[in-house]
Design a protein around this motif. Sequence first.
Motif, PDB file in Angstrom:
ATOM      1  N   VAL A  72       0.778  -1.296   0.131  1.00 27.55           N
ATOM      2  CA  VAL A  72       0.170   0.023  -0.011  1.00 27.55           C
ATOM      3  C   VAL A  72       0.903   1.294  -0.039  1.00 27.55           C
ATOM      4  O   VAL A  72       1.835   1.256   0.878  1.00 27.55           O
ATOM      5  N   VAL A  73       0.577   2.126  -1.088  1.00 31.30           N
ATOM      6  CA  VAL A  73       1.684   3.345  -1.091  1.00 31.30           C
ATOM      7  C   VAL A  73       0.646   4.481  -0.606  1.00 31.30           C
ATOM      8  O   VAL A  73      -0.221   4.726  -1.072  1.00 31.30           O
ATOM      9  N   VAL A  74       1.187   4.966   0.454  1.00 34.83           N
ATOM     10  CA  VAL A  74       0.421   6.210   1.258  1.00 34.83           C
ATOM     11  C   VAL A  74       1.386   7.382   0.692  1.00 34.83           C
ATOM     12  O   VAL A  74       2.408   7.433   1.137  1.00 34.83           O
ATOM     13  N   SER A  75       0.694   8.412  -0.004  1.00 31.02           N
ATOM     14  CA  SER A  75       1.484   9.466  -0.640  1.00 31.02           C
ATOM     15  C   SER A  75       0.408  10.458  -1.214  1.00 31.02           C
ATOM     16  O   SER A  75      -0.689  10.033  -1.468  1.00 31.02           O
ATOM     17  N   GLY A  76       1.131  11.659  -1.457  1.00 24.22           N
ATOM     18  CA  GLY A  76       0.312  12.552  -2.102  1.00 24.22           C
ATOM     19  C   GLY A  76       0.128  12.679  -3.587  1.00 24.22           C
ATOM     20  O   GLY A  76      -0.438  13.628  -4.209  1.00 24.22           O
ATOM     21  N   ARG A  77       0.747  11.760  -4.163  1.00 24.89           N
ATOM     22  CA  ARG A  77       1.075  11.462  -5.836  1.00 24.89           C
ATOM     23  C   ARG A  77       1.761  10.375  -5.882  1.00 24.89           C
ATOM     24  O   ARG A  77       2.094   9.708  -5.177  1.00 24.89           O
ATOM     25  N   PRO A  78       1.316  10.009  -7.085  1.00 24.99           N
ATOM     26  CA  PRO A  78       2.238   8.586  -7.535  1.00 24.99           C
ATOM     27  C   PRO A  78       3.582   8.458  -7.237  1.00 24.99           C
ATOM     28  O   PRO A  78       4.345   9.551  -7.426  1.00 24.99           O
ATOM     29  N   LEU A  79       4.154   7.748  -6.938  1.00 29.19           N
ATOM     30  CA  LEU A  79       5.590   7.396  -6.555  1.00 29.19           C
ATOM     31  C   LEU A  79       6.210   6.385  -7.798  1.00 29.19           C
ATOM     32  O   LEU A  79       5.487   5.493  -8.108  1.00 29.19           O
ATOM     33  N   GLU A  80       7.602   6.392  -7.839  1.00 26.07           N
ATOM     34  CA  GLU A  80       8.188   5.712  -8.935  1.00 26.07           C
ATOM     35  C   GLU A  80       8.448   4.389  -8.198  1.00 26.07           C
ATOM     36  O   GLU A  80       8.967   4.193  -7.150  1.00 26.07           O
ATOM     37  N   ILE A  81       7.819   3.230  -9.000  1.00 33.22           N
ATOM     38  CA  ILE A  81       8.190   1.835  -8.374  1.00 33.22           C
ATOM     39  C   ILE A  81       8.762   1.104  -9.670  1.00 33.22           C
ATOM     40  O   ILE A  81       8.432   0.887 -10.949  1.00 33.22           O
ATOM     41  N   SER A  82      10.077   0.617  -9.160  1.00 35.27           N
ATOM     42  CA  SER A  82      11.229  -0.080 -10.417  1.00 35.27           C
ATOM     43  C   SER A  82      10.363  -1.358 -10.968  1.00 35.27           C
ATOM     44  O   SER A  82       9.789  -1.872 -10.268  1.00 35.27           O
ATOM     45  N   PRO A  83      10.695  -1.697 -12.219  1.00 34.36           N
ATOM     46  CA  PRO A  83      10.070  -3.028 -12.504  1.00 34.36           C
ATOM     47  C   PRO A  83      10.553  -3.937 -11.677  1.00 34.36           C
ATOM     48  O   PRO A  83       9.733  -4.843 -11.645  1.00 34.36           O
ATOM     49  N   ALA A  84      11.805  -4.086 -11.193  1.00 31.14           N
ATOM     50  CA  ALA A  84      12.298  -5.383 -10.549  1.00 31.14           C
ATOM     51  C   ALA A  84      11.436  -5.259  -9.209  1.00 31.14           C
ATOM     52  O   ALA A  84      11.012  -6.373  -8.728  1.00 31.14           O
ATOM     53  N   LEU A  85      11.285  -4.393  -8.558  1.00 33.11           N
ATOM     54  CA  LEU A  85      10.405  -4.196  -7.349  1.00 33.11           C
ATOM     55  C   LEU A  85       8.681  -4.534  -7.458  1.00 33.11           C
ATOM     56  O   LEU A  85       8.273  -5.406  -6.779  1.00 33.11           O
ATOM     57  N   LEU A  86       8.609  -4.218  -8.586  1.00 33.80           N
ATOM     58  CA  LEU A  86       7.102  -4.158  -8.987  1.00 33.80           C
ATOM     59  C   LEU A  86       6.546  -5.784  -9.397  1.00 33.80           C
ATOM     60  O   LEU A  86       5.684  -6.341  -8.950  1.00 33.80           O
ATOM     61  N   SER A  87       7.728  -6.445  -9.819  1.00 33.31           N
ATOM     62  CA  SER A  87       7.591  -7.934 -10.251  1.00 33.31           C
ATOM     63  C   SER A  87       7.378  -8.707  -9.012  1.00 33.31           C
ATOM     64  O   SER A  87       6.794  -9.932  -9.202  1.00 33.31           O
ATOM     65  N   LYS A  88       7.961  -8.358  -7.899  1.00 33.66           N
ATOM     66  CA  LYS A  88       7.859  -9.087  -6.670  1.00 33.66           C
ATOM     67  C   LYS A  88       6.417  -8.624  -6.047  1.00 33.66           C
ATOM     68  O   LYS A  88       6.204  -9.558  -4.940  1.00 33.66           O
ATOM     69  N   ILE A  89       5.596  -7.930  -6.421  1.00 30.47           N
ATOM     70  CA  ILE A  89       4.363  -7.399  -5.681  1.00 30.47           C
ATOM     71  C   ILE A  89       3.333  -8.112  -6.075  1.00 30.47           C
ATOM     72  O   ILE A  89       3.086  -8.255  -7.471  1.00 30.47           O
ATOM     73  N   ASP A  90       2.701  -8.712  -5.366  1.00 38.36           N
ATOM     74  CA  ASP A  90       1.300  -9.364  -5.886  1.00 38.36           C
ATOM     75  C   ASP A  90       0.260  -8.408  -5.834  1.00 38.36           C
ATOM     76  O   ASP A  90      -0.548  -8.398  -6.795  1.00 38.36           O
TER      77      ASP A  90
END
Length: 674
Positions: free
Chosen positions: A594-612
Amino acid sequence: MHATPRSTDAAPRSPSRRTALVLGAVTALVAGTVGVGAASAPANTPGTVSSNGAGAAGKSHGKLPYLNPRLPTHKRVKDLLSRMTLAEKIGQMTQAERANATPADVTALGLGSILSGGGSVPADNSPEGWADMVDGFQQGALATRLKIPVLYGVDAVHGHANLYGATVFPHNIGLGATRDPRLVEKVSHITAEETRATGPQWNFAPCLCVVRDDRWGRSYESFGESPRLVSEMAVAVRGLQGRPGQLDNPDRVLATPKHFAGDGLTTFGTSEGDYTIDQGISIVSREDFARLALAPYWPAIRKYGAGSVMPSFSSVDWTEDGVGTNVLKMTAHTELLTGVLKGRMGFDGLVISDWEAIHQLPGDWNTQVRTAINAGIDMAMEPAQFREFITALTEEVQAGRVPMSRINDAVSRILTQKFELGLFEKPYTDRRNIDEVGSRQHRKVAREAVAKSQVLLKNRGWVLPLSKRAPLYVAGSNADNIGNQAGGWTLTWQGGSYHDFPGTTILEGIKDVSRGDVTVSETASAPVPRDATGVVVVGETPYAEGFGDVGGPQWAYDPGDNGIPRPVKDMKLSAADQQAVDTVCSQAAECVVVVVSGRPLEISPALLSKIDGLVAGWLPGSEGDGVADVLFGKKRFTGKLPVTWPRTVAQQPLNIGDADYDPLFPYGFGLRTR
């Protein structure tokens, strides 16, 4: 609005002998002991005004029509204006900050308004403490010759969040994700009720900026990147003010659509000092400016009848080739303020300058004041330099450089709103709803808003909704931090990770629902059970204008910070957050971020691939249990992205309709759960 002024070379001088002499005359004029020649009308007979400004008006109808509530507002305004001295008129055009002014100042100078900047609160920061403070300033106003009530303003931009214990709603970017104008109207109504019940009758909201570059630190104050979406959410004005004739109700406040106009349209790198985009320049064609900046103000004014508007700190450059050579600040923009806003749009309310915005104009102090007032500013927000403003404007009127017609127009607009608010009949705080501040029913609405604001971006293997009986491993910097999940404009101007106030963190919400074992480790340093589902709550720490700009300043000089440096904002997950996500998602059976933020944040492809499962949680405010509601399926995910989610920060600005549009998740994207 600012709560802490930026330095400026054009700031007015310290009070001088000239100022002292003029203010001495002003005090006498307000007291009704000195005439001002042709610039004023005869003073009324002393003793004909009710001593408390309320309840006794009927005894004075024959002598003072402006105290007769049965007369139309325009007739009351005309009568009162005819009785006012120049000093009393200029006093009405002046707003001071509570920390720098006293009720005695209100009496002596006839100040028209007082405000609380972000974090400027009474010693007793309770509903009763606020009401007592506002009533103290009101008592000062009612001690003046004409007993004109004072307007008290606050930035209740996501609830009356300066007040400890108020209901803190999601910021606008989350409300934009709900795509629910009726809910936004309800949220605004509750904000109005909690605000008015504690004294202030004026809210510097809603922000109707259309954010076009998420590197802007005020992105979360926008409902989204689409002018159509923001225009739909302009119904917040009606939520605050009510329908025509309801503004004097004890659950309504004067609304202030802001920042007119184009504050979300500024070009990165055009700001001054160490800000990078906030208060910058909109370099666009007139057609694009009308489409992207002006569009939401039409319904706010024509459909919902906004009673005040606040111009932006930003500038506009009409240069069609984008060279950027024809720059003009909004506070000085006669064409936009008088020609468009008060002309084409037919706005008949008052225009209030932003925090010391007049100081940013070219020229010496008198020139700055003259330029702003002649451009269409009706009331000057001068938190500390209110005496100098009175001196300068008095001199400019007496010299004929600001016409009395402009003064009379400004004061008429101010008085109209005070009459419509019912302040002449009931100047003191109506506390009948004070027990509703932070009530269970209000928090229930906030919880609903949180749940509807959550946007599901990824749901591999239908990891969501979570099983209530599955073992959980909860980690991340924002899992159990109510200050972070509320963001800026909460208790203090910039907000703070250290803030604590009534509400529920996301972790507490999870624990309230889960029936399985819950392991908590903020840094993911504790062993991760292989059979557990990981929930990692990460994101940004609080910030507000300027200090949230990507590449902006690290230090936020907000008194509540106590000199604590803040991380530089870069729209990326911190190293600690990235490590927590990597650790949990590599070891748990499945993981949700869960990303708690005031705007979209950059998420690397490598990290995103590990997230379900990936959820955009925005800044939910005080009710973190609303996040748990959708994580566990108590409510379905229905939110849609109000802004485009980029692959990298380098893609900014990136908006729907761009020729090279290649986002990670497009505007309007949002998965649903079964």
